[in-house]
Design an enzyme around this catalytic site. Structure first.
Site, PDB file in Angstrom:
ATOM      1  N   CYS A 332      55.319  25.346 -41.974  1.00 47.21           N
ATOM      2  CA  CYS A 332      55.008  25.024 -43.365  1.00 47.21           C
ATOM      3  C   CYS A 332      53.649  24.369 -43.590  1.00 47.21           C
ATOM      4  O   CYS A 332      52.932  24.793 -44.496  1.00 47.21           O
ATOM      5  CB  CYS A 332      56.129  24.239 -44.025  1.00 47.21           C
ATOM      6  SG  CYS A 332      57.203  23.361 -42.932  1.00 47.21           S
ATOM      7  N   ARG A 361      59.208  23.269 -30.051  1.00 49.80           N
ATOM      8  CA  ARG A 361      59.905  22.009 -30.319  1.00 49.80           C
ATOM      9  C   ARG A 361      60.439  21.466 -29.015  1.00 49.80           C
ATOM     10  O   ARG A 361      61.023  22.209 -28.231  1.00 49.80           O
ATOM     11  CB  ARG A 361      61.089  22.238 -31.273  1.00 49.80           C
ATOM     12  CG  ARG A 361      60.659  22.762 -32.615  1.00 49.80           C
ATOM     13  CD  ARG A 361      61.854  22.969 -33.511  1.00 49.80           C
ATOM     14  NE  ARG A 361      61.414  23.555 -34.762  1.00 49.80           N
ATOM     15  CZ  ARG A 361      62.227  23.922 -35.742  1.00 49.80           C
ATOM     16  NH1 ARG A 361      63.530  23.755 -35.602  1.00 49.80           N
ATOM     17  NH2 ARG A 361      61.749  24.445 -36.844  1.00 49.80           N
ATOM     18  N   GLN A 379      59.860  32.074 -35.523  1.00 49.11           N
ATOM     19  CA  GLN A 379      60.624  31.992 -36.763  1.00 49.11           C
ATOM     20  C   GLN A 379      60.161  33.087 -37.698  1.00 49.11           C
ATOM     21  O   GLN A 379      58.955  33.281 -37.872  1.00 49.11           O
ATOM     22  CB  GLN A 379      60.374  30.647 -37.456  1.00 49.11           C
ATOM     23  CG  GLN A 379      61.204  29.524 -36.903  1.00 49.11           C
ATOM     24  CD  GLN A 379      61.022  28.263 -37.708  1.00 49.11           C
ATOM     25  OE1 GLN A 379      59.904  27.875 -38.013  1.00 49.11           O
ATOM     26  NE2 GLN A 379      62.120  27.618 -38.052  1.00 49.11           N
ATOM     27  N   ASP A 381      59.662  33.192 -40.757  1.00 48.30           N
ATOM     28  CA  ASP A 381      59.545  32.223 -41.825  1.00 48.30           C
ATOM     29  C   ASP A 381      59.022  32.858 -43.107  1.00 48.30           C
ATOM     30  O   ASP A 381      58.397  33.913 -43.071  1.00 48.30           O
ATOM     31  CB  ASP A 381      58.572  31.136 -41.382  1.00 48.30           C
ATOM     32  CG  ASP A 381      58.976  29.767 -41.873  1.00 48.30           C
ATOM     33  OD1 ASP A 381      59.728  29.702 -42.863  1.00 48.30           O
ATOM     34  OD2 ASP A 381      58.546  28.777 -41.275  1.00 48.30           O
ATOM     35  N   HIS A 383      57.587  31.195 -47.126  1.00 50.50           N
ATOM     36  CA  HIS A 383      57.539  30.129 -48.123  1.00 50.50           C
ATOM     37  C   HIS A 383      57.394  30.780 -49.481  1.00 50.50           C
ATOM     38  O   HIS A 383      56.580  31.687 -49.645  1.00 50.50           O
ATOM     39  CB  HIS A 383      56.385  29.181 -47.823  1.00 50.50           C
ATOM     40  CG  HIS A 383      56.550  28.510 -46.500  1.00 50.50           C
ATOM     41  ND1 HIS A 383      55.762  28.791 -45.414  1.00 50.50           N
ATOM     42  CD2 HIS A 383      57.471  27.616 -46.075  1.00 50.50           C
ATOM     43  CE1 HIS A 383      56.172  28.081 -44.377  1.00 50.50           C
ATOM     44  NE2 HIS A 383      57.222  27.367 -44.741  1.00 50.50           N
ATOM     45  N   LYS A 462      69.604  22.187 -47.560  1.00 47.34           N
ATOM     46  CA  LYS A 462      69.485  23.580 -47.147  1.00 47.34           C
ATOM     47  C   LYS A 462      70.830  24.299 -47.136  1.00 47.34           C
ATOM     48  O   LYS A 462      71.880  23.684 -47.021  1.00 47.34           O
ATOM     49  CB  LYS A 462      68.839  23.663 -45.763  1.00 47.34           C
ATOM     50  CG  LYS A 462      69.552  22.843 -44.710  1.00 47.34           C
ATOM     51  CD  LYS A 462      68.841  22.932 -43.366  1.00 47.34           C
ATOM     52  CE  LYS A 462      69.672  22.250 -42.288  1.00 47.34           C
ATOM     53  NZ  LYS A 462      69.273  22.581 -40.942  1.00 47.34           N
ATOM     54  N   HIS A 508      61.591  27.013 -48.226  1.00 45.47           N
ATOM     55  CA  HIS A 508      61.357  27.493 -46.862  1.00 45.47           C
ATOM     56  C   HIS A 508      62.577  28.328 -46.531  1.00 45.47           C
ATOM     57  O   HIS A 508      63.699  27.885 -46.807  1.00 45.47           O
ATOM     58  CB  HIS A 508      61.337  26.361 -45.833  1.00 45.47           C
ATOM     59  CG  HIS A 508      60.467  25.214 -46.181  1.00 45.47           C
ATOM     60  ND1 HIS A 508      59.358  24.887 -45.464  1.00 45.47           N
ATOM     61  CD2 HIS A 508      60.549  24.280 -47.164  1.00 45.47           C
ATOM     62  CE1 HIS A 508      58.801  23.814 -45.972  1.00 45.47           C
ATOM     63  NE2 HIS A 508      59.500  23.418 -47.003  1.00 45.47           N
TER      64      HIS A 508
END
Length: 634
Positions: A332, A361, A379, A381, A383, A462, A508
């Site tokens: 992000c 991570r 990911q 991902d 946005h 979420k 997200h």
RNA sequence: GCCAAUGUGGCUCAGCGGUAGAGCAGCUGAUUCGUAAUCAGCAGGUCAGGGGUUCAAUUCCCCUCAUUGGCUCCA
């Protein structure tokens, strides 16, 4: 008094009639099978009396409630056996769970699987003793005194933490008594088949600051065949383990040199790339654009995003030119910078920006698990930047997209709504509003969901989609997170119809979640037999003798020219052997070429699913396969 | 990170205080054989790494690393 049954029928009984007698009046076979019951929706054991008009349901082992009662009793039997063998053991909690039961125990001795035999032997004694389970209730003070005299400090803590109006009940079986809400089966003799499965550490009350207790897992059934079937099924499920299949099919793997950092080999890359192609097609249809942001960005950015404060312990960092940098754990902040590169008009909203982002991570070493939990993953991902009144529609859009993708693979999933965690930023009002929006979207999408309190991201609540692995463990894959914080932190704006700057809201979201995890789930779901569109090798051409190599070679070239992933096996081996190996590799189609096929200018097709399909012209086979691939048949 | 177990050739596993064995895979040769394993031969391991005990350690002990099952955490 009048008793009402689930089918709507009613019957009159004397006050104080025991549930078991009510069951007997219905049918003797039911009375023999029944393990637990409920009265007006409240779980009861079958020896409990009924004192007033009520709705009564009976549960056998077929029902979750009956299974639970049986296994809960099994858990007490295990605790009793352990107390007999090791009187200094302190008991914590011992519930029934989905496929069995466990008990948390505090004891000096370290249990290992070698001790199981001894404990199981003692347990079968208790079963043979056929001890009746007797329930009794105590006041809080009496209860505290009762457990205190046995030195059961964990029970003491449990009682102290019970709500004021709680009924404090105990169950006694022989010399053993345990604090327990029940229900239980009437005698220990009902628990015929018990097996201890594993030992594990578990923190008291799930808090790692507390003492680690020893948790013994087991399962229980009524019949030996049921237990055997269950154990057999577990063994079968292990064969589908993605870690095993990843090695056998040469897809992916781990090296000791990089714990939690997965390797993808050529065949695994085919699957990954096919999956990403599919992802790109779907997202293009839904008006997403794709970007890529850097893996390493400076500390100032992560401080601004809040990650340096809230997520530091999971981040890998590095120093470049004496400046601190972090390897991104999330996409992000980079995405924010991409958004801010220019001005945006309200006319352009919602803006949906996707990124297949490689994040790192630092997960605890003990948490790593094949591709399911790794330290570095991609990911899928995206946005979404939007105005407040676009929130619900956008969330619904993501839910629909996610559902569409999961349905394509035939996945079972469940949904959770995770609320505000302890470590979080933002005001209560914003959190409240965000949670409400998510709930509203869920309701409009007619999705069933459970609330998972305190499990949200630090910047917002979420919606999580959980998928099952081969042995029924669930893993979070898709997630939709609503975020009012990042746009604020990064001073994101769009120009409204009034010509003024306004603050967008953002979502997200991921659909696969982690491409790696999704591939792991896919592998287990299909037991390695990937549908043709994903299969690393779609066709293998096998020859009967090397007289056929020339023609078979032409066929391989033709297939490759048609974009079909093709391998050849022209080795001087018997056809049965070659088929066996191709079967082990789960190759969807085999083309077998012998003298006959050459003479007739046909190919003999063997399908993974249906076996020998006989001969057909090569072009027919190609067309059929291409159709199967394009339509992504499973 | 915590608790427990495990770590022997590419894979699956034997073995054990006197410095390693099988099957599959690999390589070589023979076989040219129609839908779930053709035969024979060869090669391959500093028994996870480090330290200790012992005349002697793959085997016993300790530490480290990794893996597995859980806890915690999370995509």
């Amino acid at each position: 008094m009048i008793i009402t049954f689930p089918n709507g029928s009613t019957k009159e009984f004397d006050r104080g009639t025991k549930l078991i007698d009510i069951a007997k009046s219905l049918s003797n076979s039911l009375a023999k099978k029944v393990l637990a019951a409920s009265v007006n929706g409240q779980s009861k054991e079958i020896n409990a009396p009924v004192n007033e008009d009520a709705e009564v349901k009976f549960f056998t082992f077929e029902d979750k409630e009956g299974k639970h009662a049986l296994r809960h009793t099994a858990s007490h039997i295990m605790a009793q056996a352990i107390k007999r063998l090791y009187p200094d053991a302190k008991l914590a909690i011992g519930p029934a769970i989905d496929n069995g039961f466990y008990y948390d125990i505090d004891i000096e001795k370290r249990f290992s699987e070698e001790d199981f035999e001894k404990i199981e032997a003692e347990m079968s004694k208790i079963v043979k003793e056929n001890l009746p389970l007797e329930r009794f209730e105590l006041s809080r003070d009496e209860a505290l005194a009762f457990v205190e005299k046995d030195g059961e400090i964990y029970k003491q803590e449990l009682i102290e933490n019970l709500p004021d109006d709680a009924i404090i009940s105990f169950y006694k079986q022989g010399e053993f008594t345990d604090l327990c809400a029940g229900p239980h089966v009437p005698t220990t003799g009902r628990v015929k088949q018990i097996k201890l499965l594993s030992v594990a550490g578990a923190y008291w009350r799930g808090d790692e600051k507390n003492k680690m207790l020893q948790r013994l897992y087991g399962t229980a059934f009524e019949k030996k065949t049921e237990l055997d079937d269950y154990l057999f099924m577990l063994e079968e499920a292990k064969k589908r383990d993605h870690r095993k299949l990843g090695r056998e099919l040469d897809l992916f793997g781990m090296m000791d040199e990089g714990p939690g950092f997965p390797f993808f080999f050529p065949k695994g890359m085919v699957i990954k790339n096919e999956l990403l192609n599919f992802w790109r097609e779907e997202h293009e249809k839904h008006d997403y654009e794709e970007i890529q942001t850097p893996i390493i960005l400076n500390k100032a950015l992560w401080e601004r995003s809040g990650h340096w404060g809230y997520y530091r312990e999971n981040m890998y960092t590095t120093i470049i030119d004496e400046q601190d940098y972090a390897i991104k754990p999330m996409n992000c902040p980079g995405g924010m910078l991409a958004y801010k590169r220019k001005l945006h008009s309200y006319r352009d909203l919602p803006i949906r920006t996707g990124e297949i982002g490689l994040v790192h991570r630092h997960e605890l070493s003990g948490a790593l698990h094949g591709l399911m939990r790794v330290r570095c993953f991609s990911q899928d991902d995206a946005h979404i930047y939007m105005t407040r009144d676009q929130i619900i529609d956008e969330i619904i859009g993501v839910i629909e997209l996610t559902r569409h993708v999961y349905d394509l693979f035939g996945f079972k999933f469940h949904v959770e709504l995770s609320t505000r965690p302890e470590k979080s930023m933002g005001s209560d009002e914003e959190w409240e509003m965000a949670i409400q929006s998510l709930e509203e979207a869920l309701k409009k999408s007619e999705l069933e969901y459970a609330i998972n309190p305190g499990d949200g991201a630090f910047y917002g609540p979420k919606i999580d989609f959980h998928l099952e692995d081969s042995i029924g463990r669930t893993w979070q894959c898709g997630t939709i997170q609503l975020d009012f914080q990042m746009p604020e932190k990064f001073d994101l704006t769009y120009i409204g119809p009034d010509g003024e700057k306004h603050r967008p809201v953002m979502i997200h979201r991921v659909v696969f979640g982690s491409v790696e995890r999704f591939i792991a789930i896919l592998t287990e779901h299909f037991a390695g037999a990937f549908p043709a569109w994903l299969a690393p090798v779609q066709v293998r051409v096998l020859t009967i003798t090397d007289r056929c190599n020339d023609r078979a070679g032409e066929i391989v070239s033709q297939l490759k020219k048609d974009g079909i992933r093709t391998e050849k096996d022209f080795r001087n081996e018997k056809i049965g052997f070659k088929i066996r190996e191709a079967r082990d590799q789960r190759i969807p189609y085999l083309l077998i070429i012998g003298d006959k096929e050459i003479e007739q200018n046909l190919v003999a097709v063997r399908s993974r699913k249906e076996g020998d399909l006989g001969t057909m012209p090569l072009t027919d086979f190609c067309d059929k396969l291409k159709e199967e691939i394009v339509t992504k048949q499973i």
